[in-house]
Motif scaffolding. Structure first.
Motif, PDB file in Angstrom:
ATOM      1  N   ARG A  15       0.856  -1.177   0.000  1.00  0.00           N
ATOM      2  CA  ARG A  15       0.000   0.000   0.000  1.00  0.00           C
ATOM      3  C   ARG A  15       0.893   1.227   0.000  1.00  0.00           C
ATOM      4  O   ARG A  15       1.917   1.272   0.701  1.00  0.00           O
ATOM      5  CB  ARG A  15      -0.927   0.004   1.215  1.00  0.00           C
ATOM      6  CG  ARG A  15      -1.881  -1.176   1.236  1.00  0.00           C
ATOM      7  CD  ARG A  15      -2.873  -1.063   2.378  1.00  0.00           C
ATOM      8  NE  ARG A  15      -3.696   0.130   2.253  1.00  0.00           N
ATOM      9  CZ  ARG A  15      -4.624   0.490   3.137  1.00  0.00           C
ATOM     10  NH1 ARG A  15      -4.828  -0.260   4.212  1.00  0.00           N
ATOM     11  NH2 ARG A  15      -5.338   1.578   2.961  1.00  0.00           N
ATOM     12  N   THR A  16       0.531   2.213  -0.790  1.00  0.00           N
ATOM     13  CA  THR A  16       1.337   3.419  -0.929  1.00  0.00           C
ATOM     14  C   THR A  16       0.565   4.610  -0.390  1.00  0.00           C
ATOM     15  O   THR A  16      -0.605   4.801  -0.712  1.00  0.00           O
ATOM     16  CB  THR A  16       1.698   3.664  -2.404  1.00  0.00           C
ATOM     17  OG1 THR A  16       2.371   2.511  -2.929  1.00  0.00           O
ATOM     18  CG2 THR A  16       2.606   4.879  -2.543  1.00  0.00           C
ATOM     19  N   PHE A  17       1.237   5.398   0.442  1.00  0.00           N
ATOM     20  CA  PHE A  17       0.634   6.594   1.020  1.00  0.00           C
ATOM     21  C   PHE A  17       1.481   7.796   0.607  1.00  0.00           C
ATOM     22  O   PHE A  17       2.678   7.845   0.882  1.00  0.00           O
ATOM     23  CB  PHE A  17       0.584   6.494   2.548  1.00  0.00           C
ATOM     24  CG  PHE A  17      -0.169   5.287   3.051  1.00  0.00           C
ATOM     25  CD1 PHE A  17      -1.528   5.342   3.286  1.00  0.00           C
ATOM     26  CD2 PHE A  17       0.496   4.087   3.280  1.00  0.00           C
ATOM     27  CE1 PHE A  17      -2.223   4.235   3.750  1.00  0.00           C
ATOM     28  CE2 PHE A  17      -0.182   2.977   3.747  1.00  0.00           C
ATOM     29  CZ  PHE A  17      -1.543   3.047   3.976  1.00  0.00           C
ATOM     30  N   ARG A  18       0.827   8.765  -0.069  1.00  0.00           N
ATOM     31  CA  ARG A  18       1.522   9.972  -0.507  1.00  0.00           C
ATOM     32  C   ARG A  18       0.597  11.161  -0.348  1.00  0.00           C
ATOM     33  O   ARG A  18      -0.621  11.017  -0.294  1.00  0.00           O
ATOM     34  CB  ARG A  18       1.979   9.858  -1.969  1.00  0.00           C
ATOM     35  CG  ARG A  18       2.773   8.626  -2.279  1.00  0.00           C
ATOM     36  CD  ARG A  18       3.315   8.626  -3.678  1.00  0.00           C
ATOM     37  NE  ARG A  18       4.430   9.542  -3.849  1.00  0.00           N
ATOM     38  CZ  ARG A  18       5.193   9.585  -4.931  1.00  0.00           C
ATOM     39  NH1 ARG A  18       4.928   8.783  -5.947  1.00  0.00           N
ATOM     40  NH2 ARG A  18       6.196  10.423  -5.021  1.00  0.00           N
ATOM     41  N   SER A  19       1.179  12.332  -0.314  1.00  0.00           N
ATOM     42  CA  SER A  19       0.400  13.558  -0.192  1.00  0.00           C
ATOM     43  C   SER A  19       0.072  14.090  -1.584  1.00  0.00           C
ATOM     44  O   SER A  19       0.972  14.452  -2.351  1.00  0.00           O
ATOM     45  CB  SER A  19       1.193  14.615   0.595  1.00  0.00           C
ATOM     46  OG  SER A  19       0.554  15.863   0.521  1.00  0.00           O
ATOM     47  N   SER A 104       3.411  13.472  11.532  1.00  0.00           N
ATOM     48  CA  SER A 104       3.210  12.018  11.605  1.00  0.00           C
ATOM     49  C   SER A 104       4.544  11.363  11.939  1.00  0.00           C
ATOM     50  O   SER A 104       5.558  11.626  11.274  1.00  0.00           O
ATOM     51  CB  SER A 104       2.674  11.491  10.272  1.00  0.00           C
ATOM     52  OG  SER A 104       1.431  12.078   9.974  1.00  0.00           O
ATOM     53  N   VAL A 119       3.115  12.026   4.974  1.00  0.00           N
ATOM     54  CA  VAL A 119       1.809  12.112   5.642  1.00  0.00           C
ATOM     55  C   VAL A 119       1.774  13.403   6.470  1.00  0.00           C
ATOM     56  O   VAL A 119       1.913  13.373   7.700  1.00  0.00           O
ATOM     57  CB  VAL A 119       1.564  10.893   6.548  1.00  0.00           C
ATOM     58  CG1 VAL A 119       0.121  10.868   7.044  1.00  0.00           C
ATOM     59  CG2 VAL A 119       1.878   9.593   5.805  1.00  0.00           C
ATOM     60  N   PHE A 160      -6.660  13.410   6.602  1.00  0.00           N
ATOM     61  CA  PHE A 160      -5.807  12.494   5.839  1.00  0.00           C
ATOM     62  C   PHE A 160      -4.759  11.837   6.723  1.00  0.00           C
ATOM     63  O   PHE A 160      -4.557  10.622   6.675  1.00  0.00           O
ATOM     64  CB  PHE A 160      -5.133  13.258   4.695  1.00  0.00           C
ATOM     65  CG  PHE A 160      -4.003  12.519   4.042  1.00  0.00           C
ATOM     66  CD1 PHE A 160      -4.253  11.432   3.224  1.00  0.00           C
ATOM     67  CD2 PHE A 160      -2.683  12.907   4.262  1.00  0.00           C
ATOM     68  CE1 PHE A 160      -3.206  10.739   2.622  1.00  0.00           C
ATOM     69  CE2 PHE A 160      -1.644  12.219   3.659  1.00  0.00           C
ATOM     70  CZ  PHE A 160      -1.897  11.137   2.842  1.00  0.00           C
ATOM     71  N   ARG A 163      -6.354   9.259   9.084  1.00  0.00           N
ATOM     72  CA  ARG A 163      -6.755   8.042   8.361  1.00  0.00           C
ATOM     73  C   ARG A 163      -5.548   7.186   8.033  1.00  0.00           C
ATOM     74  O   ARG A 163      -5.576   5.959   8.191  1.00  0.00           O
ATOM     75  CB  ARG A 163      -7.504   8.404   7.075  1.00  0.00           C
ATOM     76  CG  ARG A 163      -8.836   9.086   7.264  1.00  0.00           C
ATOM     77  CD  ARG A 163      -9.658   9.019   5.979  1.00  0.00           C
ATOM     78  NE  ARG A 163      -8.923   9.462   4.805  1.00  0.00           N
ATOM     79  CZ  ARG A 163      -8.915  10.728   4.376  1.00  0.00           C
ATOM     80  NH1 ARG A 163      -9.574  11.662   5.032  1.00  0.00           N
ATOM     81  NH2 ARG A 163      -8.232  11.055   3.291  1.00  0.00           N
ATOM     82  N   THR A 164      -4.489   7.826   7.554  1.00  0.00           N
ATOM     83  CA  THR A 164      -3.300   7.078   7.162  1.00  0.00           C
ATOM     84  C   THR A 164      -2.647   6.386   8.348  1.00  0.00           C
ATOM     85  O   THR A 164      -2.274   5.205   8.277  1.00  0.00           O
ATOM     86  CB  THR A 164      -2.279   8.017   6.482  1.00  0.00           C
ATOM     87  OG1 THR A 164      -2.889   8.630   5.346  1.00  0.00           O
ATOM     88  CG2 THR A 164      -1.048   7.253   6.036  1.00  0.00           C
ATOM     89  N   ASP A 167      -4.632   3.399   9.314  1.00  0.00           N
ATOM     90  CA  ASP A 167      -4.392   2.273   8.404  1.00  0.00           C
ATOM     91  C   ASP A 167      -3.058   1.594   8.708  1.00  0.00           C
ATOM     92  O   ASP A 167      -2.953   0.358   8.695  1.00  0.00           O
ATOM     93  CB  ASP A 167      -4.403   2.755   6.958  1.00  0.00           C
ATOM     94  CG  ASP A 167      -5.792   3.149   6.482  1.00  0.00           C
ATOM     95  OD1 ASP A 167      -6.778   2.731   7.124  1.00  0.00           O
ATOM     96  OD2 ASP A 167      -5.898   3.880   5.481  1.00  0.00           O
TER      97      ASP A 167
END
Length: 212
Positions: A15-19, A104, A119, A160, A163-164, A167
């Motif tokens: 899973r990838t998390f980016r702004s 974060s 994040v 955001f 939520r991140t 997760d």
């Protein structure tokens, strides 16, 4: 009679998390700086074109580092944090906690702390989400209470960063609940592909400014 083979545990995809705001800002800044620097290279006289090239070599890698590069990649075994100037890989077994306060952050079992640049925490977004949740709690057409409300609905309304982090905590808890330790080793790698050109450009720019 042989016993049936137990089903293998499901493998979870990365899973990838980016702004999204960071990506848009970075692209716009690169276009703006490229347009100004390109004009100076074409129209400038004397040392101006060389100074413009040196400035571009310095500034563009830094823009990429702080806007386009940051990302967090997570799967069922590890988390990979790609920050502006280094990449940190940690197995979930080495992670002690995550939080989103003013930034974060991830904490390891040996007391280290890593910031998740991908994040960012927006206090304005968090306040807006809190106000919306408060209004919905006081004006619920179906008469649901917080006990009956779906947790996923609450997370969807959160900011955001919140939520991140939620997760990532879920991935961490799921990894810790599985038997067996992860074979992934903790590692830290500096992003020399960003540091080197920016440093070279800064040195060239300093030399050009010094010689006039």
């Amino acid at each position: 009679m042989t016993s049936p083979t137990p089903p293998a545990e499901p493998a979870y995809a990365d899973r990838t998390f980016r702004s999204g705001a960071g990506l848009v800002t970075g692209a716009l800044l690169i276009l703006l700086v490229g347009w100004i620097g390109g004009d100076a290279v074409v129209q400038g006289k004397g040392n101006v074109p060389w100074m413009a090239l040196a400035a571009l070599l310095t500034v563009i890698p830094l823009i990429v580092a702080f806007t386009l590069r940051p990302a967090v990649f997570a799967d069922d075994e590890r988390i990979r944090i790609r920050n502006p100037f280094r990449t940190v890989v940690l197995p979930w077994t080495a992670v002690s906690g995550l939080r989103a306060s003013y930034s974060s952050e991830l904490f390891t079992e040996d007391g280290k702390k890593y910031q998740l640049w991908a994040v960012p925490v927006s206090l304005r977004e968090r306040k807006r989400a809190a106000r919306k949740a408060t209004r919905e709690a006081h004006d619920d057409p179906y008469g649901r209470t917080s006990v009956h409300a779906d947790v996923r609905d609450t997370q969807a309304r959160a900011a955001f960063a919140d939520r991140t982090v939620a997760d990532l905590r879920e991935l961490s808890e799921r990894a810790r609940s599985r038997p067996g330790a992860s074979a992934t080793r903790a590692s830290v790698r500096w992003a020399y592909e960003v540091i080197a050109p920016a440093a070279v450009g800064a040195v060239l720019l300093a030399v050009l400014l010094a010689i006039g």
